[in-house]
Write a protein that holds these residues in place. Structure first.
Motif, PDB file in Angstrom:
ATOM      1  N   ARG A   1       2.338  -5.546  -9.848  1.00  0.00           N
ATOM      2  CA  ARG A   1       1.033  -5.103 -10.355  1.00  0.00           C
ATOM      3  C   ARG A   1       0.759  -3.648  -9.973  1.00  0.00           C
ATOM      4  N   VAL A   2       1.143  -3.257  -8.766  1.00  0.00           N
ATOM      5  CA  VAL A   2       0.980  -1.858  -8.372  1.00  0.00           C
ATOM      6  C   VAL A   2       1.801  -0.961  -9.289  1.00  0.00           C
ATOM      7  N   CYS A   3       3.047  -1.349  -9.531  1.00  0.00           N
ATOM      8  CA  CYS A   3       3.896  -0.551 -10.425  1.00  0.00           C
ATOM      9  C   CYS A   3       3.309  -0.501 -11.830  1.00  0.00           C
TER      10      CYS A   3
ATOM     11  N   ASP B   1       0.188  -0.758 -12.746  1.00  0.00           N
ATOM     12  CA  ASP B   1      -1.026   0.054 -12.778  1.00  0.00           C
ATOM     13  C   ASP B   1      -0.734   1.542 -12.606  1.00  0.00           C
ATOM     14  N   ARG B   2       0.423   1.863 -12.031  1.00  0.00           N
ATOM     15  CA  ARG B   2       0.815   3.261 -11.853  1.00  0.00           C
ATOM     16  C   ARG B   2       1.823   3.719 -12.911  1.00  0.00           C
TER      17      ARG B   2
ATOM     18  N   GLU C   1       1.709  10.962  -9.860  1.00  0.00           N
ATOM     19  CA  GLU C   1       0.941  10.819 -11.098  1.00  0.00           C
ATOM     20  C   GLU C   1       1.093  12.009 -12.031  1.00  0.00           C
TER      21      GLU C   1
ATOM     22  N   ALA D   1       0.834  -1.210   0.000  1.00  0.00           N
ATOM     23  CA  ALA D   1       0.000   0.000   0.000  1.00  0.00           C
ATOM     24  C   ALA D   1       0.867   1.257   0.000  1.00  0.00           C
TER      25      ALA D   1
ATOM     26  N   ASP E   1       2.646  -8.856  -6.430  1.00  0.00           N
ATOM     27  CA  ASP E   1       1.785  -7.793  -5.894  1.00  0.00           C
ATOM     28  C   ASP E   1       2.430  -6.424  -6.097  1.00  0.00           C
TER      29      ASP E   1
ATOM     30  N   ASP F   1       1.981   1.945  -3.484  1.00  0.00           N
ATOM     31  CA  ASP F   1       0.872   2.519  -4.242  1.00  0.00           C
ATOM     32  C   ASP F   1       0.676   3.993  -3.911  1.00  0.00           C
ATOM     33  N   ARG F   2       0.718   4.337  -2.637  1.00  0.00           N
ATOM     34  CA  ARG F   2       0.519   5.741  -2.241  1.00  0.00           C
ATOM     35  C   ARG F   2       1.623   6.629  -2.779  1.00  0.00           C
TER      36      ARG F   2
ATOM     37  N   ALA G   1       1.172   7.057  -6.492  1.00  0.00           N
ATOM     38  CA  ALA G   1       0.006   7.905  -6.761  1.00  0.00           C
ATOM     39  C   ALA G   1       0.367   9.378  -6.592  1.00  0.00           C
TER      40      ALA G   1
END
Length: 248
Positions: free
Chosen positions: A96-98, A100-101, A73, A63, A93, A66-67, A70
């Motif tokens: 996938r975060v990387c 998606d960002r 962005e 998390a 995991d 991800d933060r 984000a």
């Protein structure tokens, strides 16, 4: 992969989104982290903190990744995240975060602190080719752009051969801490088609020129990554050595 072909290299406990934004006027990429993402590496990171080393130790490291991403962005810089793990389980995991960002995932096979090596992450992965390739395969299978940070001058490690194996496993780039063997960049360039980011001692035109002549596609700045004077000097050198078109 990014322009200008100058990256800010991860600094444990310091390389966060705010740090990346501060360097965006100079660099084309910022590699956040490193961050420990499994129980073993997190236990080692806590030991490092006990001896006054700065580390990222959020309750939920995925998390946190991800933060942080984000928060970048709208930043004019290509983000990446350097991760440490003793097992392959959390790698997808994080990848996938990387993905998606729109960030790169960088697997850490570089850190040499005793605490990290004792639990089987960092540079110990350089001597465990199958496990490191498994990390890369699992990350690449998510569709993420995957890199590996490696270190030269490790006994019994054929770095060009290892880089070739990482390429076969699905790596897109290799981030090479050349130590005092800058020519290892040429050896990796001869052995692979990987994008090569050269690291160690990048401070001025002479160091950039040497790495570029050995075949580096980009360079990275480590400890002085928060020093605008050094970053401006290196960016100007990158423009001279890799072409003005690489530095819009």
């Amino acid at each position: 992969m990014f322009t200008p072909p100058l990256a800010l290299a991860s600094l444990s406990g310091e390389a966060d989104a705010e740090w990346a934004r501060a360097g965006a006027d100079y660099a084309g990429a910022a590699i956040l982290g490193g961050i420990a993402i499994d129980a073993g590496s997190r236990a080692a990171a806590r030991e490092l903190v006990e001896r006054d080393r700065t580390e990222f130790l959020p309750d939920d490291p995925i998390a946190f990744i991800d933060r942080q991403l984000a928060a970048l962005e709208d930043a004019p810089i290509q983000p990446a995240f350097n991760v440490r793990s003793t097992t392959p389980d959390p790698i997808p995991d994080a990848a996938r975060v990387c993905r998606d960002r729109d960030a790169f995932l960088e697997i850490n096979a570089h850190c040499r602190q005793d605490e990290l090596c004792a639990v089987g992450c960092g540079e110990t992965l350089l001597r465990d080719r199958e496990r490191l390739c498994d990390y890369v395969r699992r990350a690449a299978d998510t569709g993420a752009t995957v890199g590996v940070k490696v270190r030269a001058e490790i006994s019994a490690v054929d770095l060009p051969a290892l880089a070739a194996a990482l390429e076969t496993a699905g790596a897109d780039y290799v981030h090479v801490d050349a130590m005092d063997t800058e020519s290892v960049v040429r050896d990796i360039a001869d052995a692979t088609d990987l994008f090569i980011i050269a690291n160690n001692g990048v401070r001025d035109d002479a160091t950039v020129r040497e790495y570029v002549e050995y075949g580096a596609d980009a360079v990275s700045v480590g400890r002085p990554s928060d020093n605008p004077v050094v970053l401006e000097r290196v960016r100007e050198a990158v423009e001279r050595r890799l072409g003005a078109e690489a530095c819009p």
